[in-house]
Scaffold this active site. Structure first.
Site, PDB file in Angstrom:
ATOM      1  N   LEU A   1     -37.253  21.917  66.829  1.00  0.00           N
ATOM      2  CA  LEU A   1     -38.139  21.550  65.716  1.00  0.00           C
ATOM      3  C   LEU A   1     -37.846  22.415  64.504  1.00  0.00           C
ATOM      4  CD1 LEU A   1     -41.106  21.440  68.163  1.00  0.00           C
ATOM      5  CD2 LEU A   1     -40.217  19.439  66.935  1.00  0.00           C
TER       6      LEU A   1
ATOM      7  N   LYS B   1     -31.289  35.857  66.600  1.00  0.00           N
ATOM      8  CA  LYS B   1     -30.919  34.784  65.667  1.00  0.00           C
ATOM      9  C   LYS B   1     -31.251  35.180  64.214  1.00  0.00           C
ATOM     10  CE  LYS B   1     -30.375  30.536  64.022  1.00  0.00           C
ATOM     11  NZ  LYS B   1     -29.095  29.942  63.787  1.00  0.00           N
TER      12      LYS B   1
HETATM   13  P1  NAD Z   1     -34.300  18.572  61.481  1.00  0.00           P
HETATM   14  O1  NAD Z   1     -35.353  18.679  60.454  1.00  0.00           O
HETATM   15  O2  NAD Z   1     -33.103  17.727  61.217  1.00  0.00           O
HETATM   16  O3  NAD Z   1     -34.944  18.055  62.865  1.00  0.00           O
HETATM   17  C1  NAD Z   1     -36.189  18.429  63.353  1.00  0.00           C
HETATM   18  C2  NAD Z   1     -36.840  17.210  63.978  1.00  0.00           C
HETATM   19  O4  NAD Z   1     -38.113  17.598  64.486  1.00  0.00           O
HETATM   20  C3  NAD Z   1     -37.097  16.081  62.984  1.00  0.00           C
HETATM   21  O5  NAD Z   1     -36.503  14.875  63.454  1.00  0.00           O
HETATM   22  C4  NAD Z   1     -38.613  15.984  62.928  1.00  0.00           C
HETATM   23  O6  NAD Z   1     -39.080  14.662  62.728  1.00  0.00           O
HETATM   24  C5  NAD Z   1     -38.999  16.513  64.292  1.00  0.00           C
HETATM   25  N1  NAD Z   1     -40.392  16.938  64.343  1.00  0.00           N
HETATM   26  C6  NAD Z   1     -41.059  17.737  63.465  1.00  0.00           C
HETATM   27  N2  NAD Z   1     -42.340  17.863  63.840  1.00  0.00           N
HETATM   28  C7  NAD Z   1     -42.484  17.147  64.989  1.00  0.00           C
HETATM   29  C8  NAD Z   1     -43.573  16.872  65.858  1.00  0.00           C
HETATM   30  N3  NAD Z   1     -44.801  17.367  65.607  1.00  0.00           N
HETATM   31  N4  NAD Z   1     -43.362  16.082  66.945  1.00  0.00           N
HETATM   32  C9  NAD Z   1     -42.146  15.561  67.190  1.00  0.00           C
HETATM   33  N5  NAD Z   1     -41.063  15.776  66.394  1.00  0.00           N
HETATM   34  C10 NAD Z   1     -41.237  16.561  65.307  1.00  0.00           C
HETATM   35  O7  NAD Z   1     -33.873  20.064  61.826  1.00  0.00           O
HETATM   36  P2  NAD Z   1     -32.502  20.539  62.532  1.00  0.00           P
HETATM   37  O8  NAD Z   1     -31.439  20.728  61.518  1.00  0.00           O
HETATM   38  O9  NAD Z   1     -32.257  19.643  63.711  1.00  0.00           O
HETATM   39  O10 NAD Z   1     -32.931  22.017  62.983  1.00  0.00           O
HETATM   40  C11 NAD Z   1     -33.806  22.221  64.078  1.00  0.00           C
HETATM   41  C12 NAD Z   1     -33.943  23.729  64.297  1.00  0.00           C
HETATM   42  O11 NAD Z   1     -32.660  24.297  64.579  1.00  0.00           O
HETATM   43  C13 NAD Z   1     -34.476  24.500  63.088  1.00  0.00           C
HETATM   44  O12 NAD Z   1     -35.354  25.489  63.515  1.00  0.00           O
HETATM   45  C14 NAD Z   1     -33.230  25.102  62.461  1.00  0.00           C
HETATM   46  O13 NAD Z   1     -33.509  26.304  61.756  1.00  0.00           O
HETATM   47  C15 NAD Z   1     -32.377  25.358  63.680  1.00  0.00           C
HETATM   48  N6  NAD Z   1     -30.928  25.349  63.408  1.00  0.00           N
HETATM   49  C16 NAD Z   1     -30.383  24.379  62.633  1.00  0.00           C
HETATM   50  C17 NAD Z   1     -29.010  24.391  62.396  1.00  0.00           C
HETATM   51  C18 NAD Z   1     -28.373  23.337  61.518  1.00  0.00           C
HETATM   52  O14 NAD Z   1     -27.193  23.509  61.175  1.00  0.00           O
HETATM   53  N7  NAD Z   1     -29.057  22.269  61.183  1.00  0.00           N
HETATM   54  C19 NAD Z   1     -28.210  25.396  62.949  1.00  0.00           C
HETATM   55  C20 NAD Z   1     -28.794  26.357  63.755  1.00  0.00           C
HETATM   56  C21 NAD Z   1     -30.175  26.313  63.996  1.00  0.00           C
END
Ligand code: NAD
Length: 329
Positions: free
Chosen positions: A96, A202
């Site tokens: 999330l 992290k």
């Molecule tokens: P994102 O915003 O693309 O995906 C998050 C998903 O969670 C969304 O689809 C959203 O609709 C869903 N969501 C939010 N609230 C919700 C709820 N109450 N119930 C159900 N679903 C819900 O984010 P991401 O890029 O996939 O990143 C996710 C995590 O990973 C973050 O914490 C980010 O910091 C970490 N991260 C991301 C990357 C990257 O390159 N994108 C790399 C390392 C770590």
């Protein structure tokens, strides 16, 4: 056998360490039982798809139906809310955006903990405040479940190729049960210590990454303004003591490298808004424990300003473009 153990949780809790070991081994025996997955965004969708590729049935949910469609097409079962997932799966992974989303998904009115089965293993791979991870672990324990934090290093590309690094915090006896699933999605699974230490690791890594990226961007910008060829400058930095990951693997200057966001108008990669969030976590945790992070604080301000200036949804290496434009004003 896992169900039997779950039904007798209160008895087993009394001899907790012994039971912990038995629960962990039962979980690893139940290898292809359904896995719950909540949060099907940029990272969650390819991660869940890798579980499907390894033969795990996936039961998933996301607040956005369009995010669910892609994974449904890959074979996952989609349910209406986290509580429904918790009814059907005794291993659940969450991915999330930030701390408030994690609190909502675990403890909200339709949250996982409302209908969780005793003995369920919860793995949160979101990057959030370590204090929130500890709170979720306590809340989970009250229901007889086990919570681990397992944030990831590596972006969307690594998630698609199952090459993520998982930084795991939690009860050590559960590590192998978590690892069984995490190895389907990552190349490295590292045990960091008690719950919250995955997040702490992290946060430290991303603070250094941000500082290194800003340093690389401002160095390259200065060199270019002094008349240096960017490719030559990068080549020399990368054979000198200024070399770092941001200069030799993820260079922020368009035209210096192929296959990085700077070669593609800063699309894809790791969003500036997420970097600003992670630096905010570094800032608040450092304030709480009274540790000075002067460069981390400055990096936080720079990424926040970038978000306000329209860079939020560009890759974080766009700090080069931001500095270049600042200099032209
Ligand atoms: P994102 O915003 O693309 O995906 C998050 C998903 O969670 C969304 O689809 C959203 O609709 C869903 N969501 C939010 N609230 C919700 C709820 N109450 N119930 C159900 N679903 C819900 O984010 P991401 O890029 O996939 O990143 C996710 C995590 O990973 C973050 O914490 C980010 O910091 C970490 N991260 C991301 C990357 C990257 O390159 N994108 C790399 C390392 C770590």
């Amino acid at each position: 056998m896992a169900a039997l153990l779950r039904g007798n949780w209160s008895f087993y809790k009394r001899c907790s360490r012994h039971v912990d070991i038995m629960m962990a081994s039962c979980r690893s025996m139940a290898s292809k039982t359904p896995v719950g997955f909540i949060g099907l965004g940029n990272m969650g969708t390819p991660m869940a798809r890798n579980l499907l590729k390894h033969g795990y049935p996936v039961i998933a949910t996301d607040v956005f139906p369009e995010s669910c469609k892609e994974l449904q097409d890959s074979g996952a079962q989609i349910l209406g809310c986290p509580a429904e997932v918790a009814e059907k799966a005794d291993r659940i992974i969450t991915m999330l955006p930030s701390s408030p989303n994690v609190i909502e998904v675990y403890t909200g009115p339709n949250g996982i903990l409302k209908r969780i089965k005793k003995g369920t293993l919860l793995i949160d791979s979101s990057t959030i405040d370590p204090a929130v991870s500890r709170e979720m672990a306590i809340a989970a324990e009250k229901t007889g479940a086990v919570y681990m934090d397992a944030p990831v290093a590596g972006g969307v590309g690594a998630a698609s190729l199952a090459k993520l690094t998982f930084l795991v915090g939690g009860v050590e006896v559960e590590f192998n049960a978590a690892k069984e699933l995490l190895t389907c999605m990552g190349a490295n699974v590292v045990y960091c210590g008690q719950v919250g230490t995955g997040q702490a690791t992290k946060i430290c890594n991303n603070m250094l990454l941000a500082i290194g990226m800003i340093g690389t961007a401002e160095t390259m910008n200065l060199g270019i303004r002094l008349g240096l060829d960017p490719k030559l400058l990068a080549k020399i930095l990368n054979m000198s003591s200024g070399r770092c990951w941001s200069s030799d693997t993820y260079n922020p200057v368009p035209g210096v490298m192929e296959g990085v966001p700077s070669a593609n108008s800063y699309q894809g990669g790791f969003l500036t808004t997420l970097m600003a969030k992670d630096l905010g976590l570094a800032q608040s945790t450092s304030t709480n424990c009274q540790i000075p992070i002067p460069l981390g604080s400055l990096a936080h301000q720079i990424y926040r300003i970038m978000c306000a200036r329209g860079y939020a949804n560009k890759d974080f290496s766009s700090v080069f473009q931001f500095l270049r434009e600042e200099g032209l004003q």
